[in-house]
Design an enzyme around this catalytic site. Sequence first.
Site, PDB file in Angstrom:
ATOM      1  N   ARG A 248      -9.916  10.396  11.790  1.00  0.00           N
ATOM      2  CA  ARG A 248      -9.333  10.195  10.161  1.00  0.00           C
ATOM      3  C   ARG A 248     -10.867   9.900   9.664  1.00  0.00           C
ATOM      4  NH1 ARG A 248      -6.475  11.763   7.146  1.00  0.00           N
ATOM      5  NH2 ARG A 248      -5.832   9.405   6.128  1.00  0.00           N
TER       6      ARG A 248
ATOM      7  N   GLU B 248     -10.736   6.483   8.820  1.00  0.00           N
ATOM      8  CA  GLU B 248     -11.098   6.771   6.840  1.00  0.00           C
ATOM      9  C   GLU B 248     -12.295   5.916   6.663  1.00  0.00           C
ATOM     10  OE1 GLU B 248      -7.978   4.927   3.479  1.00  0.00           O
ATOM     11  OE2 GLU B 248      -7.016   6.217   5.373  1.00  0.00           O
TER      12      GLU B 248
ATOM     13  N   GLU C 203      -4.539  16.023   6.077  1.00  0.00           N
ATOM     14  CA  GLU C 203      -4.597  15.391   4.962  1.00  0.00           C
ATOM     15  C   GLU C 203      -4.262  16.902   3.941  1.00  0.00           C
ATOM     16  OE1 GLU C 203      -4.389  11.376   2.752  1.00  0.00           O
ATOM     17  OE2 GLU C 203      -5.650  12.105   4.049  1.00  0.00           O
TER      18      GLU C 203
ATOM     19  N   TYR D 226       0.699  -1.303  -0.039  1.00  0.00           N
ATOM     20  CA  TYR D 226       0.050  -0.004  -0.338  1.00  0.00           C
ATOM     21  C   TYR D 226       0.742   1.212   0.095  1.00  0.00           C
ATOM     22  CZ  TYR D 226      -2.788   3.676   1.389  1.00  0.00           C
ATOM     23  OH  TYR D 226      -3.357   5.105   1.479  1.00  0.00           O
TER      24      TYR D 226
ATOM     25  N   HIS E  24      -2.883   1.215   7.066  1.00  0.00           N
ATOM     26  CA  HIS E  24      -4.129   0.393   5.817  1.00  0.00           C
ATOM     27  C   HIS E  24      -4.709  -0.784   6.227  1.00  0.00           C
ATOM     28  CE1 HIS E  24      -5.890   1.198   1.672  1.00  0.00           C
ATOM     29  NE2 HIS E  24      -5.490   2.841   2.256  1.00  0.00           N
TER      30      HIS E  24
ATOM     31  N   ASP F  91      -9.475  11.404  -3.665  1.00  0.00           N
ATOM     32  CA  ASP F  91      -9.868  11.274  -3.896  1.00  0.00           C
ATOM     33  C   ASP F  91     -11.234  11.613  -3.305  1.00  0.00           C
ATOM     34  OD1 ASP F  91      -9.169   9.849  -2.059  1.00  0.00           O
ATOM     35  OD2 ASP F  91      -9.864   7.594  -2.580  1.00  0.00           O
TER      36      ASP F  91
ATOM     37  N   ASP G  59       0.583   4.610   7.109  1.00  0.00           N
ATOM     38  CA  ASP G  59      -0.288   4.145   7.051  1.00  0.00           C
ATOM     39  C   ASP G  59      -0.363   2.329   6.948  1.00  0.00           C
ATOM     40  OD1 ASP G  59      -3.002   3.470   6.914  1.00  0.00           O
ATOM     41  OD2 ASP G  59      -2.841   4.838   5.030  1.00  0.00           O
TER      42      ASP G  59
END
Length: 439
Positions: free
Chosen positions: A316, A295, A372, A187, A245, A349, A243
């Site tokens: 986040r 997230e 971010e 990632y 992830h 995104d 991260d």
Amino acid sequence: MSDMVEQDGVQPATKPAAAAAVINMPPIKITNVKAICTAPDGIRLVVVKVETSDAGLWGLGCATFTQRPLAVVTAVEQYLKPFLLGRNPDDIEDIWQAAVVSSYWRSGPVLNNAISGVDQALWDIKGKRAGMPVYQLLGGKSRRSAGVYVHATGRDLAELEDQVRRYMEEGFRHVRCQIEVPGYATYGRGSVDIAQSGGSDASRTRLNAHQDPWEPRPYCRLVPRMFEYLRSQLGEGVELLHDVHERVPPIMAIQLAKDLEPYHLFFLEDVFAPEDSDYFRVLRAQSSIPLAMGELYVNQAEYVPLIRDRLIDFIRVHISDIGGLTPARKLAALCEFFGSRTAWHGPGDVSPVGHAANLQLDLACPNFGIQEACLFGERTREVFTGCPDIHDGAMWSNEQPGLGVDLDEGLAARYPFPEHRFNGAWPEIRRADGTVIRP
């Protein structure tokens, strides 16, 4: 006292009159709601435009769910639009509450993003009607600008160090560091991430044709060596982030967090998957490393316990995934009471409209932590005028009323969604034996 003038040059007597004018504005109605799809940098963005009966008054909101964008478009135009036509756009809270329960089943990313697009657009309209940026409606500035972090990646340690140093030379002092694990689909580095972030056609072709496997142990061995190297070369003058992830089994993630403590990370992100949130209690008891999470959250039942029990340090969430500015401002206030700071999700995104919405909260919230950042390309800046400016390691408001971002629909139409084998979805990430794992 009547002839006294305040420091900003406005006589005190004029301010109540201006306020009364705002209060007495005639009611208006929502006349149209539409979703605008565009991909100027190759990333599928969805923006909602809410038009009103006041000619020339409209608002924009981010509804970007890049892995399922067309589902969001359907939710906006086939379900929310008929539900909203004729309503007063001033009634933001009432509209949000009604929209959330309008489908009975709730708290999913498609519906939340659709509602977010409307919600942010209504705040944009409210700010334009008031003649001030949205952050003023949230209580005004708590800081001049919002500090940001940027993303550095490398095929090896030397390449990663070079990129971090370039960011430092440009004034950035917070850098997320990811490195390629040779032979694996890491990632933050490699064909998957290039394709998801709007890479070249060649990158997308490579993605469709071949995907390297993923294994957690080589990654967990390499990451501590990466930070040992970076600290030895860069010193303590830069804040480093990472991260995970959600890809690592929980017990390995706990060991990784402990191994990274000597390198003083600003935070370690998504160390567990949302389904494994109970492991935060175990990790908190064993490590003092700062933790960022959220997230992938779409439901308050996922994040409230972590904040209430002081198990994470940074929230986040992707603001559009939880339903927009209306729930996000409440979440930020909750975090303030429990010592958590904001670090809203803000990669490519998230549309420029979404970044502007993030910034409104960043400026107003006393418990802001970090933002971010995405350094948008030239084409995106042409389509979206008024993108928040990033310089000196921070994001700055353009001080325009509302969210401050405009959209050229003609230019947006020139950049349709690119062709993609999975129509924007993440491809499977598999271990060496073929087992599918979380992305």
